[in-house]
Design a protein around this motif. Structure first.
Motif, PDB file in Angstrom:
ATOM      1  N   ILE A   1     -28.194 -40.853   8.178  1.00  0.00           N
ATOM      2  CA  ILE A   1     -29.217 -41.839   7.802  1.00  0.00           C
ATOM      3  C   ILE A   1     -28.810 -42.580   6.533  1.00  0.00           C
ATOM      4  O   ILE A   1     -28.936 -43.810   6.436  1.00  0.00           O
ATOM      5  CB  ILE A   1     -30.577 -41.140   7.614  1.00  0.00           C
ATOM      6  CG1 ILE A   1     -31.077 -40.605   8.959  1.00  0.00           C
ATOM      7  CG2 ILE A   1     -31.601 -42.096   7.029  1.00  0.00           C
ATOM      8  CD1 ILE A   1     -32.315 -39.742   8.860  1.00  0.00           C
ATOM      9  N   VAL A   2     -28.306 -41.830   5.568  1.00  0.00           N
ATOM     10  CA  VAL A   2     -27.971 -42.442   4.285  1.00  0.00           C
ATOM     11  C   VAL A   2     -26.852 -43.475   4.425  1.00  0.00           C
ATOM     12  O   VAL A   2     -26.839 -44.488   3.728  1.00  0.00           O
ATOM     13  CB  VAL A   2     -27.572 -41.342   3.276  1.00  0.00           C
ATOM     14  CG1 VAL A   2     -26.920 -41.929   2.048  1.00  0.00           C
ATOM     15  CG2 VAL A   2     -28.797 -40.535   2.878  1.00  0.00           C
TER      16      VAL A   2
ATOM     17  N   ASP B   1     -36.599 -41.218  -5.567  1.00  0.00           N
ATOM     18  CA  ASP B   1     -35.800 -42.429  -5.752  1.00  0.00           C
ATOM     19  C   ASP B   1     -34.329 -42.196  -5.429  1.00  0.00           C
ATOM     20  O   ASP B   1     -33.434 -42.630  -6.140  1.00  0.00           O
ATOM     21  CB  ASP B   1     -35.943 -42.977  -7.173  1.00  0.00           C
ATOM     22  CG  ASP B   1     -35.404 -44.403  -7.282  1.00  0.00           C
ATOM     23  OD1 ASP B   1     -35.531 -45.160  -6.300  1.00  0.00           O
ATOM     24  OD2 ASP B   1     -34.841 -44.756  -8.335  1.00  0.00           O
ATOM     25  N   THR B   2     -34.097 -41.457  -4.355  1.00  0.00           N
ATOM     26  CA  THR B   2     -32.742 -41.283  -3.852  1.00  0.00           C
ATOM     27  C   THR B   2     -32.736 -41.568  -2.352  1.00  0.00           C
ATOM     28  O   THR B   2     -33.790 -41.506  -1.686  1.00  0.00           O
ATOM     29  CB  THR B   2     -32.212 -39.853  -4.071  1.00  0.00           C
ATOM     30  OG1 THR B   2     -33.078 -38.935  -3.389  1.00  0.00           O
ATOM     31  CG2 THR B   2     -32.170 -39.497  -5.542  1.00  0.00           C
ATOM     32  N   ALA B   3     -31.574 -41.877  -1.842  1.00  0.00           N
ATOM     33  CA  ALA B   3     -31.459 -42.137  -0.417  1.00  0.00           C
ATOM     34  C   ALA B   3     -31.755 -40.882   0.394  1.00  0.00           C
ATOM     35  O   ALA B   3     -32.287 -40.955   1.504  1.00  0.00           O
ATOM     36  CB  ALA B   3     -30.056 -42.660  -0.100  1.00  0.00           C
TER      37      ALA B   3
ATOM     38  N   ILE C   1     -35.425 -40.559   0.995  1.00  0.00           N
ATOM     39  CA  ILE C   1     -35.871 -41.473   2.053  1.00  0.00           C
ATOM     40  C   ILE C   1     -35.510 -40.898   3.420  1.00  0.00           C
ATOM     41  O   ILE C   1     -36.307 -40.937   4.362  1.00  0.00           O
ATOM     42  CB  ILE C   1     -35.228 -42.856   1.837  1.00  0.00           C
ATOM     43  CG1 ILE C   1     -35.783 -43.476   0.553  1.00  0.00           C
ATOM     44  CG2 ILE C   1     -35.468 -43.763   3.029  1.00  0.00           C
ATOM     45  CD1 ILE C   1     -35.062 -44.706   0.099  1.00  0.00           C
TER      46      ILE C   1
END
Lengths: 74, 172
Positions: free
Chosen positions: A10-11, A39-41, A44
């Motif tokens: 995903i990242v 606040d990191t990939a 998410i």
């Protein structure tokens, strides 16, 4: 699928990451315990994976033993 | 996609882009990450400059965000299909800027337009005081025109076409 592999996919994706996450089945227990800094990939990616890999709560049904009335017949 | 955790009562918008000639655009997930990703383009402070970014001197920021896209197709003759709702797509941005042949950002955009296949991360930064909300997206530049009418200052107009689903919001 390993959770770390799913996050990596995903990242690094340039596609629709919501769609990517939808097609990934990961271990729900491992996912439930996974954390990532805000606040990191990775955070998410975890949020998207949790959206599609819902951990069903385990419901323990306890049987309540009913007391048998004593036999009073004489 | 996470939405910003800030409300700006009033803001000034500015446009930023990666400065390298052949940049590596941010991945979709990183478009929503402020620290170490979007900040490399817009800087860590409001209206700063990131180490890999440059401000684009546009006159105004057009509408940005997403809209509900439709697909329609035509067949030979006069018939045309109904509009078919498809995935919501980021809005293309047609931007006007004062033409300055010495401006590095405009020259890079002109170069991208000539190429047509350069993917680049753009950021619209909405700034109010020290607060910044950023809308980052990957896009390609198409249509670059210079209007050198003698009655006014020379302008250039270009359009940034976002790549599908490659956008994200973040804030400081």
């Amino acid at each position: 699928m390993k959770l770390s592999d799913a996050i990596e996919a995903i990242v690094t994706s340039y596609g629709d990451i919501d769609l990517v996450a939808r097609g990934m089945a990961v271990d729900a227990d491992e996912l439930a315990n996974a954390t990532a800094a805000p606040d990191t990939a990775e955070a998410i990616a975890l949020a998207l994976l949790k959206k599609y890999n819902v951990t069903a709560p385990v419901v323990v049904i306890e049987e309540v033993a009913q007391e048998v009335p004593p036999d009073t017949t004489e | 996609m996470a939405i910003p955790a800030k409300v700006l009562p009033g803001f000034a918008a500015s446009l930023w882009m990666q400065s390298a000639a052949t940049p590596t655009p941010l991945t979709t997930a990183n478009l929503s990450v402020w620290v170490g990703q979007v900040t490399t383009i817009v800087g860590t402070v409001a209206n700063g400059t990131g180490v890999a970014g440059v401000a684009v001197p546009v006159e105004a920021i057009p509408a940005f965000g997403m809209d509900d896209a439709v697909a329609s197709f035509g067949v030979a003759g006069s018939r045309q299909s109904d509009k078919i709702p498809v995935q919501a797509a980021p809005t293309s941005m047609t931007i006007t800027a004062a033409w300055n042949p010495s401006d590095a950002a405009l020259l890079q955009i002109r170069s991208d337009a000539y190429s047509g296949v350069v993917d680049r991360t753009f950021v619209v930064a909405a700034v109010e005081s020290t607060n910044t909300v950023a809308y980052a997206f990957n896009g390609r530049v198409g249509q670059f025109q210079i209007d050198a009418a003698p009655g006014a200052e020379a302008k250039c107009t270009f359009t940034v076409h976002p790549r599908g689903n490659q956008f994200g919001w973040s804030n400081n």
